[in-house]
Design a protein around this motif. Structure first.
Motif, PDB file in Angstrom:
ATOM      1  N   SER A 216       3.747  -1.215  10.312  1.00 58.00           N
ATOM      2  CA  SER A 216       3.602  -2.650  10.565  1.00 58.00           C
ATOM      3  C   SER A 216       3.984  -3.448   9.653  1.00 58.00           C
ATOM      4  N   LEU A 217       5.024  -4.349  10.004  1.00 59.65           N
ATOM      5  CA  LEU A 217       5.593  -5.425   8.991  1.00 59.65           C
ATOM      6  C   LEU A 217       4.683  -6.406   8.731  1.00 59.65           C
ATOM      7  N   GLN A 218       3.653  -6.626   9.715  1.00 58.84           N
ATOM      8  CA  GLN A 218       2.854  -7.867   9.473  1.00 58.84           C
ATOM      9  C   GLN A 218       1.595  -7.500   8.585  1.00 58.84           C
ATOM     10  N   ARG A 219       1.224  -6.061   8.573  1.00 55.07           N
ATOM     11  CA  ARG A 219      -0.013  -5.841   7.781  1.00 55.07           C
ATOM     12  C   ARG A 219       0.221  -4.424   6.825  1.00 55.07           C
ATOM     13  N   GLY A 220       1.323  -3.786   6.940  1.00 51.27           N
ATOM     14  CA  GLY A 220       1.533  -2.408   6.268  1.00 51.27           C
ATOM     15  C   GLY A 220       1.844  -2.426   4.774  1.00 51.27           C
ATOM     16  N   PHE A 221       1.628  -3.720   4.173  1.00 51.97           N
ATOM     17  CA  PHE A 221       2.013  -3.636   2.781  1.00 51.97           C
ATOM     18  C   PHE A 221       0.715  -3.789   1.952  1.00 51.97           C
ATOM     19  N   GLU A 222      -0.523  -3.924   2.701  1.00 49.60           N
ATOM     20  CA  GLU A 222      -1.710  -3.908   1.837  1.00 49.60           C
ATOM     21  C   GLU A 222      -2.046  -2.487   1.988  1.00 49.60           C
ATOM     22  N   PHE A 223      -2.566  -1.955   0.955  1.00 50.98           N
ATOM     23  CA  PHE A 223      -3.315  -0.838   0.833  1.00 50.98           C
ATOM     24  C   PHE A 223      -4.699  -0.802   1.810  1.00 50.98           C
ATOM     25  N   TYR A 224      -5.484  -1.894   1.678  1.00 54.05           N
ATOM     26  CA  TYR A 224      -6.659  -1.817   2.518  1.00 54.05           C
ATOM     27  C   TYR A 224      -6.566  -1.842   3.849  1.00 54.05           C
ATOM     28  N   ASN A 225      -5.168  -2.210   4.444  1.00 52.42           N
ATOM     29  CA  ASN A 225      -4.908  -2.111   5.807  1.00 52.42           C
ATOM     30  C   ASN A 225      -4.289  -0.501   5.900  1.00 52.42           C
ATOM     31  N   THR A 226      -3.609  -0.019   5.135  1.00 53.67           N
ATOM     32  CA  THR A 226      -3.406   1.201   5.429  1.00 53.67           C
ATOM     33  C   THR A 226      -4.608   2.271   5.391  1.00 53.67           C
ATOM     34  N   GLU A 227      -5.637   1.974   4.703  1.00 62.34           N
ATOM     35  CA  GLU A 227      -6.798   2.782   4.812  1.00 62.34           C
ATOM     36  C   GLU A 227      -7.402   2.496   6.115  1.00 62.34           C
ATOM     37  N   ALA A 228      -7.674   1.320   6.471  1.00 61.39           N
ATOM     38  CA  ALA A 228      -8.454   0.657   7.675  1.00 61.39           C
ATOM     39  C   ALA A 228      -7.680   0.973   8.788  1.00 61.39           C
ATOM     40  N   LEU A 229      -6.376   0.902   9.040  1.00 57.94           N
ATOM     41  CA  LEU A 229      -5.698   0.751  10.184  1.00 57.94           C
ATOM     42  C   LEU A 229      -4.681   2.056  10.116  1.00 57.94           C
ATOM     43  N   GLY A 230      -4.461   2.752   9.482  1.00 61.09           N
ATOM     44  CA  GLY A 230      -3.387   3.753   9.382  1.00 61.09           C
ATOM     45  C   GLY A 230      -1.970   3.203   9.420  1.00 61.09           C
ATOM     46  N   GLU A 231      -1.665   2.110   8.529  1.00 61.19           N
ATOM     47  CA  GLU A 231      -0.664   1.444   8.687  1.00 61.19           C
ATOM     48  C   GLU A 231       0.386   1.302   7.525  1.00 61.19           C
ATOM     49  N   ARG A 232       1.556   1.149   7.467  1.00 65.08           N
ATOM     50  CA  ARG A 232       2.479   1.349   6.344  1.00 65.08           C
ATOM     51  C   ARG A 232       3.600   0.414   6.725  1.00 65.08           C
ATOM     52  N   GLN A 233       4.262  -0.086   5.564  1.00 64.56           N
ATOM     53  CA  GLN A 233       5.450  -0.737   5.557  1.00 64.56           C
ATOM     54  C   GLN A 233       6.251  -0.413   4.593  1.00 64.56           C
ATOM     55  N   CYS A 234       7.511  -0.895   4.553  1.00 64.83           N
ATOM     56  CA  CYS A 234       8.690  -0.202   3.662  1.00 64.83           C
ATOM     57  C   CYS A 234       8.183  -0.273   2.123  1.00 64.83           C
ATOM     58  N   PHE A 235       8.023  -1.234   1.879  1.00 64.51           N
ATOM     59  CA  PHE A 235       7.423  -1.372   0.446  1.00 64.51           C
ATOM     60  C   PHE A 235       6.288  -0.525  -0.140  1.00 64.51           C
ATOM     61  N   LEU A 236       5.182  -0.726   0.573  1.00 69.52           N
ATOM     62  CA  LEU A 236       4.270  -0.009   0.303  1.00 69.52           C
ATOM     63  C   LEU A 236       4.427   1.474   0.305  1.00 69.52           C
ATOM     64  N   GLN A 237       5.109   1.973   1.524  1.00 68.57           N
ATOM     65  CA  GLN A 237       5.263   3.504   1.610  1.00 68.57           C
ATOM     66  C   GLN A 237       6.206   4.041   0.541  1.00 68.57           C
ATOM     67  N   SER A 238       7.266   3.040  -0.025  1.00 72.66           N
ATOM     68  CA  SER A 238       8.021   3.485  -0.896  1.00 72.66           C
ATOM     69  C   SER A 238       7.456   3.686  -2.456  1.00 72.66           C
ATOM     70  N   VAL A 239       6.387   2.592  -2.735  1.00 70.35           N
ATOM     71  CA  VAL A 239       5.717   2.667  -4.063  1.00 70.35           C
ATOM     72  C   VAL A 239       4.910   4.077  -3.912  1.00 70.35           C
ATOM     73  N   LEU A 240       4.209   4.293  -2.850  1.00 68.37           N
ATOM     74  CA  LEU A 240       3.604   5.711  -2.505  1.00 68.37           C
ATOM     75  C   LEU A 240       4.407   6.951  -2.811  1.00 68.37           C
ATOM     76  N   VAL A 241       5.545   6.862  -2.258  1.00 68.98           N
ATOM     77  CA  VAL A 241       6.210   8.083  -2.553  1.00 68.98           C
ATOM     78  C   VAL A 241       6.825   8.218  -4.053  1.00 68.98           C
ATOM     79  N   CYS A 242       6.888   7.084  -4.411  1.00 63.42           N
ATOM     80  CA  CYS A 242       7.409   7.189  -5.991  1.00 63.42           C
ATOM     81  C   CYS A 242       6.120   7.599  -6.866  1.00 63.42           C
TER      82      CYS A 242
END
Length: 346
Positions: A125-151
């Protein structure tokens, strides 16, 4: 005192979280070590700050909420929690004295993490997936958050890694730092990109925004080694100077903080990226983008987009100042996007 009217979805608690995030003491923003550190291993102090900042903007919840959720998903996929799994990987990689085999194991771990993240966080989700709280609540990710998580996961396993922004994609199309990837630095002196937005882990983006040592930021073109997907060197966009991976540094913690706040400004409800926008939405976009520039004044995208928001708010003088400043930052790094040129020509 200025009164803010916020778009639907922003509670008074969220406002308080935003103000706490934006104006707390500078020392609270300073990572362990110097300001150019790229270290933020999963569940470590700096990674936890990234997650906690997200919940602070939401106005409720805490970093442990994300960790509990992600760790459960990780254990469902691997049978182990992340700390035990990554400790075992770290021990095995460290024990291998053959450099080529060690590098292959590090790259393979990047592939494993790519698969796990796509399984644990299935939606993009480009619209919501950059927030960790949306990742937890909605199972959504975005390119920047997922890259930080990979690292963060790779770093916890002892693999040097960090984020890069993309300005030329796989097809060679130019984008104004519009995508993010993780860069794993292998023991054989080569780099490899890990991109959870792609079905395969090791992509070959054509242009990256990184750091020239610890001095400044730089646009570079990765030079790939055939089908392996590894990067043996980088060519500067301006001048074509060849740089070995050890001469190019990954994006630092202040830049990571800046990009999280940038995306909050970019994706504010009824803000800059939405049609129609509202004055309240644009004002909130400006708050987040001002915070992004405060986090890292050398982030050209944040300065540039803040100019666009000011333009929409009718602050033409302030907008032009930001455009001029952004153009100088892009030029210093070696590449100026067409949109930047167009903004100054109007």
């Amino acid at each position: 005192m200025m009164r803010w009217t916020f778009p639907i979805g922003f509670s008074s608690l969220a406002l308080l979280g935003l103000l706490a995030l934006g104006f707390r003491e500078r020392e609270a923003r300073t990572p362990v070590g110097n300001l150019t550190t790229t270290s933020y291993p999963y569940e470590g102090e700096q990674f936890t700050k990234f997650v906690a900042d997200s919940y602070r903007v939401k106005g409720s919840g805490k970093a442990e909420d994300f960790y509990s959720w992600f760790d459960r998903g990780f254990k469902d996929q691997t049978g182990s929690d992340p700390s035990a799994f990554l400790a075992k990987q770290k021990e095995a990689i460290a024990a291998d004295k053959d450099v080529a085999k060690k590098a292959a194991a590090e790259q393979a771990l990047g592939g494993t993490i790519h698969r796990l993240i796509k399984k644990i966080i299935p939606k993009f989700s480009l619209q919501r997936g950059f927030e960790f709280y949306n990742t937890e609540a909605l199972g959504e990710r975005q390119c920047f958050l997922q890259s930080v998580l990979v690292c963060g996961l790779l770093q916890e396993a002892g693999v040097d890694s960090g984020v890069a922004m993309v300005y030329k994609n796989i097809a060679g199309q130019e984008t104004n730092n519009g995508h993010a990837v993780a860069v794993a630095r292998l023991s054989d002196g080569k780099d490899v990109l890990v991109d959870c937005s792609d079905p395969v882990p090791f992509v070959q983006q054509k242009g990256l925004y990184l750091r020239d040592g610890e001095k400044s930021y730089v646009y570079v073109r990765p030079q790939y080694d055939g089908v392996s997907g590894t990067i043996s060197s980088y060519a500067e966009e301006a001048g074509g100077k060849d740089l070995k991976p050890e001469r190019v540094a990954l994006l630092d913690v202040p830049f990571v903080n800046s990009m999280f706040d940038y995306y909050r400004g970019e994706r504010t409800p009824r803000g800059f990226f939405e049609t129609p926008s509202t004055k309240a939405g644009l004002e909130l976009s400006a708050v987040f983008l001002e915070k992004s520039v405060q986090d890292n004044p050398k982030n050209p995208l944040a300065v540039y987009m803040l100019g666009h928001v000011y333009q929409k708010l009718g602050k033409s003088g302030e907008a032009k100042d930001r455009y001029v400043a952004a153009k100088a930052l892009y030029a210093e790094a070696g590449w100026i996007p067409q949109g930047m040129k167009d903004a100054l020509s109007q």
